[in-house]
Every structure is written in C-alpha cells, then in structure tokens.
Design a protein around this motif. Structure first.
Motif, short mmCIF file in Angstrom:
data_model
loop_
_atom_site.label_atom_id
_atom_site.label_comp_id
_atom_site.label_asym_id
_atom_site.label_seq_id
_atom_site.Cartn_x
_atom_site.Cartn_y
_atom_site.Cartn_z
N PRO A 188 34.31 -16.64 29.01
CA PRO A 188 33.97 -17.43 27.81
C PRO A 188 32.48 -17.43 27.51
O PRO A 188 32.08 -17.73 26.38
N GLU A 189 31.64 -17.07 28.50
CA GLU A 189 30.21 -17.03 28.25
C GLU A 189 29.84 -15.94 27.24
O GLU A 189 28.73 -15.96 26.68
N LEU A 190 30.77 -15.00 26.97
CA LEU A 190 30.51 -13.95 25.98
C LEU A 190 30.80 -14.40 24.55
O LEU A 190 30.42 -13.72 23.59
N LEU A 191 31.49 -15.51 24.39
CA LEU A 191 31.92 -15.94 23.05
C LEU A 191 30.75 -16.18 22.09
O LEU A 191 30.84 -15.79 20.91
N PRO A 192 29.64 -16.81 22.51
CA PRO A 192 28.53 -16.97 21.56
C PRO A 192 28.00 -15.64 21.04
O PRO A 192 27.60 -15.53 19.88
N GLN A 193 28.02 -14.61 21.89
CA GLN A 193 27.58 -13.28 21.45
C GLN A 193 28.52 -12.73 20.39
O GLN A 193 28.08 -12.17 19.38
N LEU A 194 29.83 -12.90 20.59
CA LEU A 194 30.80 -12.44 19.59
C LEU A 194 30.63 -13.19 18.28
O LEU A 194 30.71 -12.58 17.19
N ALA A 195 30.41 -14.49 18.36
CA ALA A 195 30.22 -15.29 17.14
C ALA A 195 28.97 -14.84 16.40
O ALA A 195 28.97 -14.71 15.16
N ARG A 196 27.90 -14.58 17.15
CA ARG A 196 26.64 -14.15 16.53
C ARG A 196 26.81 -12.81 15.82
O ARG A 196 26.27 -12.59 14.73
N ASP A 197 27.58 -11.91 16.44
CA ASP A 197 27.78 -10.57 15.88
C ASP A 197 28.94 -10.50 14.90
O ASP A 197 29.29 -9.42 14.43
N LYS A 198 29.56 -11.66 14.64
CA LYS A 198 30.68 -11.76 13.69
C LYS A 198 31.82 -10.79 14.05
O LYS A 198 32.42 -10.16 13.17
N GLN A 199 32.11 -10.69 15.34
CA GLN A 199 33.23 -9.87 15.80
C GLN A 199 34.50 -10.71 15.80
O GLN A 199 34.49 -11.90 16.08
N CYS A 200 35.59 -10.05 15.49
CA CYS A 200 36.89 -10.72 15.35
C CYS A 200 37.84 -10.19 16.43
O CYS A 200 37.88 -8.98 16.70
N LEU A 201 38.61 -11.08 17.03
CA LEU A 201 39.64 -10.67 17.97
C LEU A 201 40.94 -10.41 17.23
O LEU A 201 41.34 -11.20 16.37
N GLU A 202 41.59 -9.30 17.54
CA GLU A 202 42.91 -8.97 16.99
C GLU A 202 43.95 -9.39 18.03
O GLU A 202 44.29 -8.64 18.93
N VAL A 203 44.44 -10.60 17.91
CA VAL A 203 45.34 -11.17 18.92
C VAL A 203 46.79 -10.94 18.51
O VAL A 203 47.19 -11.27 17.38
N CYS A 204 47.56 -10.36 19.43
CA CYS A 204 48.96 -9.99 19.18
C CYS A 204 49.84 -10.75 20.16
O CYS A 204 50.12 -10.26 21.27
N PRO A 205 50.29 -11.95 19.82
CA PRO A 205 50.90 -12.85 20.80
C PRO A 205 52.08 -12.28 21.58
O PRO A 205 52.13 -12.41 22.81
N THR A 206 53.04 -11.66 20.90
CA THR A 206 54.24 -11.21 21.60
C THR A 206 53.93 -10.09 22.60
O THR A 206 54.58 -9.97 23.64
N THR A 207 52.91 -9.30 22.31
CA THR A 207 52.56 -8.18 23.18
C THR A 207 52.35 -8.62 24.62
O THR A 207 52.83 -7.98 25.56
N TYR A 208 51.65 -9.71 24.81
CA TYR A 208 51.23 -10.10 26.16
C TYR A 208 52.42 -10.56 27.01
O TYR A 208 52.37 -10.48 28.24
N LEU A 209 53.48 -10.98 26.35
CA LEU A 209 54.71 -11.32 27.07
C LEU A 209 55.52 -10.06 27.37
O LEU A 209 56.20 -9.98 28.40
#
Length: 352
Positions: free
Chosen positions: A229-250
């Motif tokens: 989670p310490e990387l999250l501020p960097q992602l927010a600063r760089d305006k990066q988006c996560l492509e989360v695919c819920p069913t995949t992980y199951l």
C-alpha cells in the motif's frame, strides 16, 4: 439506462461457452470428443483453476481456432452480446496477434501476417447495428521472443485507426528473467506515443516496481493495495488506474474469497487511486460486466457511490475515448438506434 466501459477483456477468453461449443461441434469436433453433452464442456471451461498458469492454458485452446478466417464469426457474437446483454458503450479488446497466425509458418512470415489480423479484428468490430466504440490493445507476451514483441509494438504504432495501446501478458510471474527487456520495450512504446497497460501485481509473484513508471494503467494490480500500500500515493500522483477483474481472482486461485477485494477498493479510494471494474475473460467466467458491479455491491465490497466512481473512472481512463463520446451523448444515440461507426463492417461468414 446505465452504460459501461470495458477496459480489460481478452479476445481469447471472451467467447461464451455456448458459442464456442457450437463452433467446435460444426468445425472442430475433435475438441469436444471427450464431452458427452454441453453441460460437461461448460463445467470444464468455466470451473476455477488452481493457479494463473493453469487458467491461462485455456487461452491456447481458443487461440488455436481464432484465425484470420474465423475471427469475424467470434467477434460478431462478442459484440452482439456486449451490446444486448451488457450495455457496453466502449470496449477495448486485447490479444496477441502473433498467436492468431498459422504455427507452421516461419517467425518472420507470422510477423508479416499480424497486420492483417489487426485489420480483420478492427473491421469485424465495427458493426453498425451494435453501436459500441471499440479499439484494440495489442499484447506482448512473456513466451514470445524480443523480435516478435518489438514487432507488436511497432504494429500498434502503425495502426492507430484500430489500436489504442499495448500490454504485456503471459502471467506476471514469468517476467523476472527478462525484466530489463520488457522495460526497454515499454520505454520504446512510450517514445512512439503509445498508451500502455500491463499485467502486473496480479499475483504475489508478479511484483515489479521498476515497470510501474512506464504504465498508464495497471492490469489487475490488486497486490499493490493488498501487499504494497505504500505505493498507492505514487499511483495517485501519476494518475494510474487499476483494471480490477473480480471474478478472475476466484477462478485463478489468487484469492479465496471475493471479500478480500474490500481492502483493495477501500485502500485505493482512500489514496485517490482510480479503479476500473472489468471482466478480463467474460467467456471463461460466463459472466457479464454489469454482474461484476452487482456482485461487488451485493457482497458489500463497494457502495453505490463507489460503484458510480468506478463507472466514471472506466470512461475517464479509456484509451480511445473522447469528450465527444461521453456517456450521455452515447446514450442518446443508442436510444435513437444510431450507429457510431464510420468504417464498414465485416459480416460473419456464412460458412460458420
């Protein structure tokens, strides 16, 4: 009427079981010999796997039949389902064009044929009766040599009328030994002005912070809020988006319960990191994008405000989306039955 943007759908995993079964029965009966009836095939095709690698093996079965001749058949049915059952206004299809060329040809011959594959997919996706804005993401692959992956990047840059970005696929656990090579390819892609995303931080073995600066979006990325989670501020600063695919992980055994995603969403929203909810492989999962939203809502992973924020984020981070195509304008055209397609469509082959 809610409209959706789908940013992470693989062409190889997008074919729903019933369509694939009918194609196999008519054209490749050898692939269905071990199944007495359809229900057995559907169970095999959609059941959870123990690992991501085992799950990805199913792609090879579909890739082998998605040829230049058959791609219009599969894409027409994909687009029809996306419009009728999912209310998609925008769709990015990702795949590796090299893997849709004949295996018996030489590497250079297969590279030369990739442009035709991209053209076929692009034209087959432009269907006036199903007005969805669509574009392609070309996937480099961890199993392919550097020369092929570089040719994929070059092809993406040469075909902006069909392609909106590049990706790296093949399982993020397999990048480590070639990390410098993949970083070089992403740096090259950015130098050509290409949009970039990549399968990263999906599994606990796929964590490469060195690649993050080269990505505009992150394919999956769930291990960042879960483990780093310490990387999250960097992602927010760089305006990066996560492509989360819920069913995949199951389906891949990455997570044991959908409830584990609550920490992903809570930590990302707290840090100001956008999430686009996606299906990944809608056919392998036998699910539709609205179901992914509904499932997260009914399991109390997100609330309605977060649901709307994820819908908005998907349109905002879409590589081929413009202000003129914003959802309210698209909705008006959909309700009037107007086409948003300027180029002609390829009709499905009557032989299939």
């Amino acid at each position: 009427m809610a409209l959706y943007a789908e940013l992470h759908r693989h062409l190889g995993g997008s074919v729903v079981p019933r369509v694939l079964w009918r194609y196999f029965q008519r054209n490749r009966s050898d692939l269905t010999e071990r199944f007495v009836r359809y229900a057995e095939f559907e169970d095999f095709y959609t059941k959870p796997r123990n690992t991501l690698d085992e799950y990805l093996e199913l792609h090879t079965m579909v890739e082998s039949v998605q040829t230049e001749e058959t791609l219009p058949y599969f894409i027409y049915r994909l687009m029809r389902g996306a419009y009728v059952f999912e209310n998609l206004a925008y769709l990015e299809l990702r795949y590796t064009p090299f893997l849709r060329t004949p295996e018996e040809l030489s590497q250079s011959e297969r590279i030369d044929l990739m442009a035709e594959i991209v053209s076929v997919v692009g034209k087959a996706s432009q269907i006036g009766e199903y007005p969805i804005v669509t574009s392609q993401i070309l996937c480099m692959h961890s199993r392919l040599p550097y020369e092929v992956n570089k040719a994929i990047v070059d092809l993406a840059a040469q075909t902006p009328e069909y392609v909106c970005g590049v990706d790296l696929a093949g399982g993020d656990a397999h990048y480590r030994d070639r990390l410098d090579e993949f970083i070089q390819l992403y740096d090259y892609a950015r130098s050509l002005g290409l949009n970039t995303t990549g399968h990263l931080y999906e599994t606990t073995d796929g964590n490469y912070p060195e690649m993050l600066p080269y990505l505009m979006r992150i394919g999956h990325g769930i291990q960042i809020p879960l483990q780093y989670p310490e990387l999250l501020p960097q992602l927010a600063r760089d305006k990066q988006c996560l492509e989360v695919c819920p069913t995949t992980y199951l389906k891949t055994g990455t997570l044991e319960s959908i409830h584990q995603l609550k920490a992903v969403f809570d930590r990302c929203f707290e840090a100001g990191v956008d999430i686009a909810i996606c299906t990944d492989n809608a056919g392998l999962h036998n699910v539709r994008l609205p179901f992914e939203y509904e499932s997260l809502l009914t399991h109390d992973i997100i609330g309605f405000a977060q649901l709307q924020a994820c819908q908005d984020a998907a349109f905002r981070h879409a590589f081929a989306w413009t202000y003129q195509q914003r959802p309210e304008r698209i909705l008006g055209r959909v309700l009037r039955g107007e086409s948003m397609i300027d180029r002609g469509a390829i009709a499905p082959s009557p032989l299939l």
